[in-house]
Design an enzyme around this catalytic site. Structure first.
Site, PDB file in Angstrom:
ATOM      1  N   GLN B 255       0.834  -1.196   0.000  1.00  0.00           N
ATOM      2  CA  GLN B 255       0.000   0.000   0.000  1.00  0.00           C
ATOM      3  C   GLN B 255       0.870   1.248   0.000  1.00  0.00           C
ATOM      4  O   GLN B 255       0.603   2.216  -0.721  1.00  0.00           O
ATOM      5  CB  GLN B 255      -0.912  -0.023   1.229  1.00  0.00           C
ATOM      6  CG  GLN B 255      -1.983   1.029   1.187  1.00  0.00           C
ATOM      7  CD  GLN B 255      -2.817   0.940  -0.076  1.00  0.00           C
ATOM      8  OE1 GLN B 255      -3.288  -0.122  -0.429  1.00  0.00           O
ATOM      9  NE2 GLN B 255      -2.953   2.030  -0.787  1.00  0.00           N
ATOM     10  N   HIS B 258       2.239   2.872  -3.210  1.00  0.00           N
ATOM     11  CA  HIS B 258       1.331   3.535  -4.171  1.00  0.00           C
ATOM     12  C   HIS B 258       1.635   5.014  -4.314  1.00  0.00           C
ATOM     13  O   HIS B 258       1.629   5.551  -5.419  1.00  0.00           O
ATOM     14  CB  HIS B 258      -0.136   3.354  -3.761  1.00  0.00           C
ATOM     15  CG  HIS B 258      -0.755   2.142  -4.344  1.00  0.00           C
ATOM     16  ND1 HIS B 258      -0.874   1.955  -5.701  1.00  0.00           N
ATOM     17  CD2 HIS B 258      -1.282   1.029  -3.779  1.00  0.00           C
ATOM     18  CE1 HIS B 258      -1.453   0.785  -5.935  1.00  0.00           C
ATOM     19  NE2 HIS B 258      -1.701   0.204  -4.780  1.00  0.00           N
ATOM     20  N   GLU B 322     -10.417   1.474   3.006  1.00  0.00           N
ATOM     21  CA  GLU B 322     -10.630   1.032   1.619  1.00  0.00           C
ATOM     22  C   GLU B 322     -10.354  -0.484   1.522  1.00  0.00           C
ATOM     23  O   GLU B 322     -11.177  -1.242   1.047  1.00  0.00           O
ATOM     24  CB  GLU B 322      -9.679   1.806   0.702  1.00  0.00           C
ATOM     25  CG  GLU B 322      -9.787   1.447  -0.768  1.00  0.00           C
ATOM     26  CD  GLU B 322      -8.633   2.026  -1.578  1.00  0.00           C
ATOM     27  OE1 GLU B 322      -7.652   2.535  -0.993  1.00  0.00           O
ATOM     28  OE2 GLU B 322      -8.700   1.943  -2.832  1.00  0.00           O
ATOM     29  N   HIS B 323      -9.161  -0.894   1.960  1.00  0.00           N
ATOM     30  CA  HIS B 323      -8.806  -2.322   2.005  1.00  0.00           C
ATOM     31  C   HIS B 323      -8.645  -2.738   3.463  1.00  0.00           C
ATOM     32  O   HIS B 323      -8.068  -1.987   4.250  1.00  0.00           O
ATOM     33  CB  HIS B 323      -7.458  -2.586   1.324  1.00  0.00           C
ATOM     34  CG  HIS B 323      -7.367  -2.109  -0.085  1.00  0.00           C
ATOM     35  ND1 HIS B 323      -6.831  -0.885  -0.420  1.00  0.00           N
ATOM     36  CD2 HIS B 323      -7.725  -2.696  -1.255  1.00  0.00           C
ATOM     37  CE1 HIS B 323      -6.873  -0.732  -1.737  1.00  0.00           C
ATOM     38  NE2 HIS B 323      -7.418  -1.813  -2.277  1.00  0.00           N
ATOM     39  N   ASP B 356      -5.990  -6.605  -6.017  1.00  0.00           N
ATOM     40  CA  ASP B 356      -5.542  -5.517  -6.893  1.00  0.00           C
ATOM     41  C   ASP B 356      -5.466  -5.983  -8.343  1.00  0.00           C
ATOM     42  O   ASP B 356      -5.630  -5.188  -9.268  1.00  0.00           O
ATOM     43  CB  ASP B 356      -4.143  -5.034  -6.472  1.00  0.00           C
ATOM     44  CG  ASP B 356      -4.181  -4.223  -5.182  1.00  0.00           C
ATOM     45  OD1 ASP B 356      -5.265  -3.751  -4.802  1.00  0.00           O
ATOM     46  OD2 ASP B 356      -3.121  -4.065  -4.556  1.00  0.00           O
ATOM     47  N   HIS B 415     -53.843  13.591  -8.765  1.00  0.00           N
ATOM     48  CA  HIS B 415     -53.365  12.228  -8.529  1.00  0.00           C
ATOM     49  C   HIS B 415     -54.553  11.303  -8.228  1.00  0.00           C
ATOM     50  O   HIS B 415     -54.614  10.176  -8.712  1.00  0.00           O
ATOM     51  CB  HIS B 415     -52.389  12.205  -7.350  1.00  0.00           C
ATOM     52  CG  HIS B 415     -51.017  12.688  -7.673  1.00  0.00           C
ATOM     53  ND1 HIS B 415     -50.736  13.986  -8.024  1.00  0.00           N
ATOM     54  CD2 HIS B 415     -49.817  12.032  -7.720  1.00  0.00           C
ATOM     55  CE1 HIS B 415     -49.438  14.116  -8.247  1.00  0.00           C
ATOM     56  NE2 HIS B 415     -48.854  12.949  -8.080  1.00  0.00           N
TER      57      HIS B 415
END
Lengths: 430, 430
Positions: B255, B258, B322-323, B356, B415
């Site tokens: 991670q 990145h 996220e992960h 991934d 209606h």
């Protein structure tokens, strides 16, 4: 209602142009109210409730006793109707719940999705002349089915500081966890930031005037999600010679009475029908309580005659209506070709009112052409689909080399290393 | 990587605070580029491609011959790996397709949802040092399964005006309909407005730098939807004494490599494990090509020791990673209690790298705490669920009175009238 006979395809975009609906101009004004709510808390909520709703509220939270009073005030026939509608809405939205399917994509590699309810959701129901209890049902029933733990409802108080009994009745029926007497930008701000006993939520749902829409748009740039972008409500009707002009007129008028910016479009292959529908509109309009609103909406509305059914379908797909009624002989066949619409009503006995209230489908739908990319509210709107995966030693042996090659090609060596270390350890184990 | 031992719950929010990620400052700058693209068309795209990518492009559209050249340039082992990954991604996303279920909510009232692919989607794959062909797979495979008719890919050219062969290989493999050599704000603007031979799309997907993110945010206020809000990538690892420190270190480093703003959090009930993981990180980091990036990310990262597993779970649900990797003895049991996360990886042999690239799950996931309200990309991201309803004469007789009562209570007479007219006509028919 202007009529176009076989307009060229190149003119459709212009004919079907919606009135500009932009909340950008209001943003500064709305932003300053939001900023004050964020810093000023309950006091700021009181100030703006006095200013905008004309009432001084000490405690925004609706009390148990107020709900009990409301239950006794609502007419039994309305109670019964709300319960039947709630039952249908529940049945339809429960059918949308998906079960967990474990998929083995490679031997030893198992992946699945699990639907988990959004923890805290905020529902907004506007005030105004009439109590929109149907919106309470449409927002809260799927939230409850989705498993949302906290379901907060904000709706503005009247001048006496009260909420209409029908709204409170619907709210207690469907399991709202907190109800607050709070409207407009104040309500959106309170739920977005959390103010004292009003919790910060993860996602805000529901309709509102342009100030509410602007507030939702602003807070969605922070960390609170919203249901969908805003726009005036609209209906398109596709009809042929088998349609009933009185029914169509009543459907167009149901949409037109929503507000002066409502959109109404009739698309047909019968010029004769247009004449009959216009006659019927005049007759029915004359006795409508909301006549002046409906008239304004009709002034911006169109009837389009297209000889070819294929063209009618193309035009509708280009327009992407929120509601679409198909009153045609072969409606099932036509419906198959509709790719851009929020909710579709089939045949002569399926008026939009049915979906607005009681058939079971949701009435919170994408307007303003957003049906090209958004769905109406459904169970998905209230959940997250979290993915899970479990890889066995055998699985990583099978798939690991593929990952190593891809990670190396993307020049992400640490990604590759996370695989290599595991493969080595498994080799050593033998 | 700072370590916190049993921090008080009241301090968690502060400890887990993410670096501020706001694109608001860039908005004016990005807006002016977008405005120029809207009015200047292809010429503006050329100008900004020269300015930002340093290359002059005559025709942005990738030609058949370039794709054929690319196919011959990609290594066979990488081709094979991409195909296996694509197969797994396809299998998993196909399992998400839901079938039409017709529900009769009241006798004669039938409602259903139909999934329809968004007509035109735009996929953005960033450039940079390495070719992110995995992102091509993750965006295009679900789009294809969803039935999107036009799938447009934009990715920036290199200084020679070319796109990496691995990206072209992946694109042709998964059925992209058009590929354009176009990056950054230019690409987002072209797909949002439509410029010459680059069509206007209904929804834009994909990652990018902060300029791309700002552009996506701006165009989403117009009439183009976007996949999800942006933020730096992140992983949280929950681990106990059964975890392998080297594996965990490799996962944290995958991670961290990145980007310098990546987030890495280790949550464990074993202080001993923290020491071992830190040792392993040092060892593995020393030989990483992207060492300096990973070091920066690690500087903002945390290890949190909590004695109670229940507290570990609460902290993770508050953080909404996220992960999430769960390397614990009873990982299945712990996973059951996770309510806020993008994608969850279970056990010692399930590294994030697997998801991934190749296990089948999507790698486009909600960052920055958005996992509280957003799902990662899945089939739903590429479709609309249009609702349909068909009511028979018997159905409207059954449900009509309920709708009449509700519409009257909401003071929407038109209606109500849409129902009453139909009920009267049916009465007359007898």
């Amino acid at each position: 209602m202007k009529t176009y006979i076989n307009p060229a395809k190149s003119t459709w975009t212009e004919i079907l142009r919606r009135p500009v609906f932009s909340v950008i101009e209001l943003e500064n004004q709305v932003q300053s109210v939001l900023t004050e709510i964020k810093s000023g808390g309950i006091e700021a909520l009181r100030k703006y409730t006095e200013q905008f709703d004309g009432v001084s509220i000490l405690n925004f939270a609706v009390q148990e006793q107020e709900i009990e009073d409301a239950i006794s005030l609502v007419d039994d026939s309305l109670k019964k109707a709300i319960e039947i509608a709630a039952g249908n809405i529940r049945t339809f939205h429960e059918s949308q719940v998906s079960s967990v399917k474990k998929i083995e994509t490679t031997p030893g590699v198992v992946c699945w999705q699990k639907s988990v309810g959004i923890e805290k959701v905020g529902l907004y129901v506007p005030g105004g002349s009439a109590p929109l209890f149907s919106t309470v049902l449409m927002l809260a029933i799927p939230a409850k089915i989705a498993g949302c733990k906290e379901i907060i409802l904000c709706t503005p108080p009247n001048k006496e500081g009260k909420i209409h009994p029908a709204i409170l009745y619907a709210a207690q029926l469907v399991g709202i966890t907190q109800i607050h007497k709070l409207g407009g930008v104040q309500a959106i701000g309170a739920m977005a930031y959390g103010v004292d006993y009003i919790p910060k939520v993860n996602k805000i749902f529901g309709p509102g005037n342009q100030y509410v829409m602007a507030a939702k748009q602003i807070i969605s740039r922070g960390d609170v999600a919203i249901d969908m972008p805003a726009g005036p409500s609209e209906v398109a009707v596709m009809a042929d010679h088998t349609a009933n002009p009185a029914f169509i007129a009543s459907d167009l008028l149901s949409q037109a009475e929503h507000g002066p910016d409502s959109q109404v479009v009739l698309v047909t292959n019968s010029s004769d029908l247009v004449v009959k529908v216009k006659d019927e509109i005049e007759k029915q309009l004359a006795i409508l309580p909301r006549k002046s609103i409906a008239e304004k909406a009709l002034a911006n509305s169109h009837a389009v005659v297209l000889d070819q059914v294929a063209d009618m379908i193309d035009l509708i797909n280009e327009y992407a209506p929120e509601h679409l009624i198909i009153a045609m002989e072969n409606y099932a066949e036509v419906a198959e070709k509709i790719i851009n619409a929020g909710s579709v009503f089939l045949g002569n006995y399926t008026p939009e009112s049915a979906g607005d209230y009681a058939s079971g489908t949701n009435h919170t739908l994408p307007t303003n052409g957003w049906a090209r990319s958004f769905s109406g509210l459904n169970i998905d709107s209230f959940i997250r689909k979290i993915t899970f995966q479990e890889i066995s030693p055998e699985g990583i042996k099978n798939l690991g080399p593929v990952i190593e090659i891809m990670a190396a090609a993307e020049e992400l060596e640490a990604h590759k290393n996370a695989i290599s270390l595991r493969l080595e350890e498994l080799k050593d184990r033998k």
